[in-house]
Design an enzyme around this catalytic site. Structure first.
Site, PDB file in Angstrom:
ATOM      1  N   GLY A   1     -29.947   9.352 -62.177  1.00  0.00           N
ATOM      2  CA  GLY A   1     -30.589   8.041 -62.246  1.00  0.00           C
ATOM      3  C   GLY A   1     -30.440   7.174 -61.016  1.00  0.00           C
ATOM      4  O   GLY A   1     -30.952   6.053 -60.996  1.00  0.00           O
TER       5      GLY A   1
ATOM      6  N   ARG B   1     -33.537  12.771 -58.173  1.00  0.00           N
ATOM      7  CA  ARG B   1     -34.353  11.986 -57.242  1.00  0.00           C
ATOM      8  C   ARG B   1     -33.606  11.618 -55.954  1.00  0.00           C
ATOM      9  O   ARG B   1     -34.167  11.686 -54.872  1.00  0.00           O
ATOM     10  CB  ARG B   1     -34.781  10.698 -57.959  1.00  0.00           C
ATOM     11  CG  ARG B   1     -35.832   9.912 -57.247  1.00  0.00           C
ATOM     12  CD  ARG B   1     -36.020   8.538 -57.908  1.00  0.00           C
ATOM     13  NE  ARG B   1     -36.091   8.579 -59.343  1.00  0.00           N
ATOM     14  CZ  ARG B   1     -37.228   8.597 -60.048  1.00  0.00           C
ATOM     15  NH1 ARG B   1     -38.376   8.591 -59.420  1.00  0.00           N
ATOM     16  NH2 ARG B   1     -37.207   8.613 -61.366  1.00  0.00           N
TER      17      ARG B   1
ATOM     18  N   ARG C   1     -47.278  10.615 -60.664  1.00  0.00           N
ATOM     19  CA  ARG C   1     -46.404   9.457 -60.893  1.00  0.00           C
ATOM     20  C   ARG C   1     -47.166   8.121 -60.934  1.00  0.00           C
ATOM     21  O   ARG C   1     -46.903   7.303 -61.818  1.00  0.00           O
ATOM     22  CB  ARG C   1     -45.284   9.399 -59.844  1.00  0.00           C
ATOM     23  CG  ARG C   1     -44.422  10.677 -59.800  1.00  0.00           C
ATOM     24  CD  ARG C   1     -43.157  10.487 -58.980  1.00  0.00           C
ATOM     25  NE  ARG C   1     -42.254   9.554 -59.608  1.00  0.00           N
ATOM     26  CZ  ARG C   1     -42.066   8.323 -59.200  1.00  0.00           C
ATOM     27  NH1 ARG C   1     -42.689   7.863 -58.146  1.00  0.00           N
ATOM     28  NH2 ARG C   1     -41.235   7.525 -59.851  1.00  0.00           N
TER      29      ARG C   1
ATOM     30  N   TYR D   1     -46.603   6.308 -64.403  1.00  0.00           N
ATOM     31  CA  TYR D   1     -45.606   5.219 -64.427  1.00  0.00           C
ATOM     32  C   TYR D   1     -46.008   4.012 -63.586  1.00  0.00           C
ATOM     33  O   TYR D   1     -45.167   3.189 -63.254  1.00  0.00           O
ATOM     34  CB  TYR D   1     -44.252   5.700 -63.887  1.00  0.00           C
ATOM     35  CG  TYR D   1     -43.841   7.078 -64.287  1.00  0.00           C
ATOM     36  CD1 TYR D   1     -43.549   7.379 -65.619  1.00  0.00           C
ATOM     37  CD2 TYR D   1     -43.715   8.090 -63.346  1.00  0.00           C
ATOM     38  CE1 TYR D   1     -43.156   8.651 -65.983  1.00  0.00           C
ATOM     39  CE2 TYR D   1     -43.319   9.366 -63.706  1.00  0.00           C
ATOM     40  CZ  TYR D   1     -43.045   9.642 -65.025  1.00  0.00           C
ATOM     41  OH  TYR D   1     -42.660  10.901 -65.380  1.00  0.00           O
TER      42      TYR D   1
ATOM     43  N   CYS E   1     -61.349  14.234 -61.239  1.00  0.00           N
ATOM     44  CA  CYS E   1     -62.565  13.654 -61.774  1.00  0.00           C
ATOM     45  C   CYS E   1     -62.264  12.571 -62.806  1.00  0.00           C
ATOM     46  O   CYS E   1     -62.599  12.684 -63.979  1.00  0.00           O
ATOM     47  CB  CYS E   1     -63.419  14.750 -62.375  1.00  0.00           C
ATOM     48  SG  CYS E   1     -65.129  14.431 -62.054  1.00  0.00           S
ATOM     49  N   GLU E   2     -61.541  11.574 -62.375  1.00  0.00           N
ATOM     50  CA  GLU E   2     -61.316  10.335 -63.120  1.00  0.00           C
ATOM     51  C   GLU E   2     -60.807   9.337 -62.101  1.00  0.00           C
ATOM     52  O   GLU E   2     -60.734   9.680 -60.920  1.00  0.00           O
ATOM     53  CB  GLU E   2     -60.363  10.541 -64.294  1.00  0.00           C
ATOM     54  CG  GLU E   2     -59.045  11.161 -63.974  1.00  0.00           C
ATOM     55  CD  GLU E   2     -58.199  11.306 -65.234  1.00  0.00           C
ATOM     56  OE1 GLU E   2     -57.630  10.296 -65.631  1.00  0.00           O
ATOM     57  OE2 GLU E   2     -58.124  12.409 -65.795  1.00  0.00           O
TER      58      GLU E   2
ATOM     59  N   TYR F   1     -40.126  14.929 -58.553  1.00  0.00           N
ATOM     60  CA  TYR F   1     -41.120  14.752 -59.632  1.00  0.00           C
ATOM     61  C   TYR F   1     -42.554  14.746 -59.118  1.00  0.00           C
ATOM     62  O   TYR F   1     -43.405  14.020 -59.623  1.00  0.00           O
ATOM     63  CB  TYR F   1     -40.815  13.482 -60.445  1.00  0.00           C
ATOM     64  CG  TYR F   1     -39.403  13.451 -60.975  1.00  0.00           C
ATOM     65  CD1 TYR F   1     -39.009  14.318 -61.993  1.00  0.00           C
ATOM     66  CD2 TYR F   1     -38.443  12.589 -60.456  1.00  0.00           C
ATOM     67  CE1 TYR F   1     -37.702  14.322 -62.466  1.00  0.00           C
ATOM     68  CE2 TYR F   1     -37.130  12.583 -60.920  1.00  0.00           C
ATOM     69  CZ  TYR F   1     -36.764  13.453 -61.929  1.00  0.00           C
ATOM     70  OH  TYR F   1     -35.487  13.473 -62.389  1.00  0.00           O
TER      71      TYR F   1
HETATM   72  N1  LLP Z   1     -29.963  14.134 -66.186  1.00  0.00           N
HETATM   73  C1  LLP Z   1     -30.756  13.980 -67.251  1.00  0.00           C
HETATM   74  C2  LLP Z   1     -30.252  14.291 -68.567  1.00  0.00           C
HETATM   75  C3  LLP Z   1     -32.070  13.512 -67.081  1.00  0.00           C
HETATM   76  O1  LLP Z   1     -32.848  13.358 -68.149  1.00  0.00           O
HETATM   77  C4  LLP Z   1     -32.550  13.218 -65.781  1.00  0.00           C
HETATM   78  C5  LLP Z   1     -33.921  12.766 -65.579  1.00  0.00           C
HETATM   79  C6  LLP Z   1     -31.677  13.413 -64.693  1.00  0.00           C
HETATM   80  C7  LLP Z   1     -30.384  13.854 -64.939  1.00  0.00           C
HETATM   81  C8  LLP Z   1     -32.086  13.145 -63.276  1.00  0.00           C
HETATM   82  O2  LLP Z   1     -32.473  11.836 -63.073  1.00  0.00           O
HETATM   83  P1  LLP Z   1     -32.736  11.302 -61.588  1.00  0.00           P
HETATM   84  O3  LLP Z   1     -31.425  11.318 -60.837  1.00  0.00           O
HETATM   85  O4  LLP Z   1     -33.693  12.212 -60.948  1.00  0.00           O
HETATM   86  O5  LLP Z   1     -33.252   9.943 -61.766  1.00  0.00           O
HETATM   87  N2  LLP Z   1     -40.597  11.919 -63.929  1.00  0.00           N
HETATM   88  C9  LLP Z   1     -39.971  10.625 -63.792  1.00  0.00           C
HETATM   89  C10 LLP Z   1     -38.467  10.712 -63.932  1.00  0.00           C
HETATM   90  C11 LLP Z   1     -38.013  11.323 -65.225  1.00  0.00           C
HETATM   91  C12 LLP Z   1     -36.533  11.496 -65.269  1.00  0.00           C
HETATM   92  C13 LLP Z   1     -36.133  12.322 -66.445  1.00  0.00           C
HETATM   93  N3  LLP Z   1     -34.737  12.603 -66.520  1.00  0.00           N
HETATM   94  C14 LLP Z   1     -40.386  10.007 -62.450  1.00  0.00           C
HETATM   95  O6  LLP Z   1     -41.168  10.627 -61.745  1.00  0.00           O
HETATM   96  O7  LLP Z   1     -39.956   8.928 -62.117  1.00  0.00           O
END
Ligand code: LLP
Length: 422
Positions: free
Chosen positions: A235, A280, A317, A321, A348-349, A376
């Site tokens: 996160g 991320r 994304r 979002y 096509c949107e 992502y």
């Molecule tokens: N651990 C768990 C249990 C998770 O569900 C996630 C992300 C992470 C770690 C890694 O999170 P990060 O460090 O990457 O923030 N597709 C969305 C983000 C979805 C995140 C889902 N879970 C986007 O493009 O912003």
């Protein structure tokens, strides 16, 4: 002076010419630097820790090789991610498996491969994992994912630590879950887990979550079970735009280290090992996407659309979002960005990639470089409109080579079959 944007020592216009567009470009040096930054922050804070990179952000076989080289573990969230890692020769003892609805096949593959831990997401999953472990005559190390009820200030869709969420066991049911694991013949409870959301900039919600989780470790110890690992998920936010705040990893490390030490002492528990699962933070800024500009459409007094040869199929994304990415015209870095445009994808949107951005006056054939697309993007890409997924090029020092090939029309039709009546 070159008019072209240089990314990690590479001329991006030259990369676009050599490998074609749209093109994902990933810098191995940037991945290394991000991991080093986390390690040095955690070492300086005196933490006992493990970094389990979240494969969902970006995974392919070469990425697994990079992680293993950098001594980083891997969290997978599906059989497909597990298969990718194992086929790249990734050490199963360094893999963890997540997921709110793992299939029995995925659980079986994970236990059979001998992965480090399975993170159990619901009370009902305890029996399933235990049944499969006993069928395989193995004992599975498990973590319990609890939802601590922390609301991180991030987009609702990527906020996952709330009680009202499909993820995790509500923290007030944690004791019941721990007792159930303990009474399961083929499970060993080694840790607790929580993930409060993604793209978080402040350390505070992590500290609040850690406090509740340490309290739970104490409660479980009272039952006679010692928890040795606390996984606080991923996160860590990155700045997509220059004015975005910066996530302070050093502050995170110090706050977490102090919280772990102080609270463990007060509660009389052993300081658990901190596990983090950033995706991320490690891969996001390591990636850019290069597109070719095609049609330029100006609606007088209203808007100018710049269309590129990719879009929501390679970066969903913005559509999902309302995410915002910064971009430049890679072959016009010295030109003033004074033309207000909306960058559209080719799907096509509506497919708005970037709404209202100031760029130098662009024309067909220019190369658009979109930043922070390492996380992502490729992992969420689709074949919508039967577009072929772009290639991914890996940069390392002065070298640039393909790590994922561009899809071909044959690739996207390979699974098509004709039912007997056609
Ligand atoms: N651990 C768990 C249990 C998770 O569900 C996630 C992300 C992470 C770690 C890694 O999170 P990060 O460090 O990457 O923030 N597709 C969305 C983000 C979805 C995140 C889902 N879970 C986007 O493009 O912003």
């Amino acid at each position: 002076m070159s008019e072209n944007f240089i990314f990690e020592g590479h001329d991006t216009v030259e990369l676009a010419r050599r490998f074609g567009t749209p093109l994902y470009v990933i810098s191995e040096n940037r991945i290394e630097r991000a991991i080093k930054k986390i390690k040095s922050a955690f070492n300086n804070a005196g933490l006992n820790y493990s970094i389990n990179y979240a494969g969902k952000a970006f995974i392919c076989k070469a990425m697994c090789k990079i992680l293993q080289k950098l001594d980083v573990c891997l969290d997978v969230v599906s059989g497909g991610e597990l298969f990718t890692a194992l086929s790249a020769g990734f050490d199963p003892a360094c893999i963890t498996l997540h997921g709110s609805n793992k299939s029995e096949i995925e659980i079986r593959e994970a236990i059979d491969a001998g992965i480090k831990t399975i993170t159990i997401d619901s009370i009902s999953e305890i029996d399933i994992v235990n049944k499969i472990a006993s069928e395989l005559h193995k004992t599975a190390n498990v973590h319990l994912r609890l939802s601590p009820g922390v609301e991180a200030h991030t987009h609702e869709y990527i906020q996952t630590g709330r009680i009202d969420s499909k993820f995790g066991i509500p923290i007030n049911m944690g004791i019941r879950a721990a007792a159930k694991v303990e009474s399961s013949s083929n499970l060993r409870l080694t840790g607790l887990h929580c993930h409060i959301g993604s793209q978080i900039y402040s350390s505070k919600p992590f500290q609040i979550a850690a406090t509740s989780m340490l309290e739970m470790i104490y409660n479980i110890k009272e039952m006679g079970v010692e928890i040795t690992e606390l996984n606080l998920g991923g996160g860590f936010g990155i700045n997509y735009l220059q004015d975005d705040p910066v996530f302070d990893i050093d502050e995170y490390a110090v706050i977490l280290s102090k919280t772990f030490e102080k609270q463990s002492k007060e509660l009389g528990i052993k300081i658990p090992k901190l596990i983090v699962e950033p995706g991320r933070y490690i891969i996001g800024p390591a990636g850019i996407t290069l597109y070719s500009v095609g049609t330029v459409k100006e609606i007088p007094f209203l808007r100018k659309y710049l269309s590129v040869d990719g879009g929501m199929a390679d970066n969903p994304r913005p559509a999902l979002y309302k995410a915002v990415h910064h971009a430049i015209i890679a072959n016009k870095v010295n030109k003033e960005a004074n033309d207000l445009v909306t960058v559209s994808g080719k799907c096509c949107e509506t497919d708005t990639l970037i709404k209202d951005i100031l760029l130098p006056k662009a024309q067909s054939g220019d190369i658009l470089c979109v930043f922070n697309t390492g996380a992502y993007n490729y992992s969420m890409a689709s074949n919508y409109n039967r577009l072929t997924r772009p290639a991914v090029v890996l940069l390392k020092d002065d070298k640039a080579e393909i790590m994922v090939k561009r899809e071909t029309y044959e690739n996207i039709t390979i699974n098509d079959t004709y039912p007997s009546w056609l």
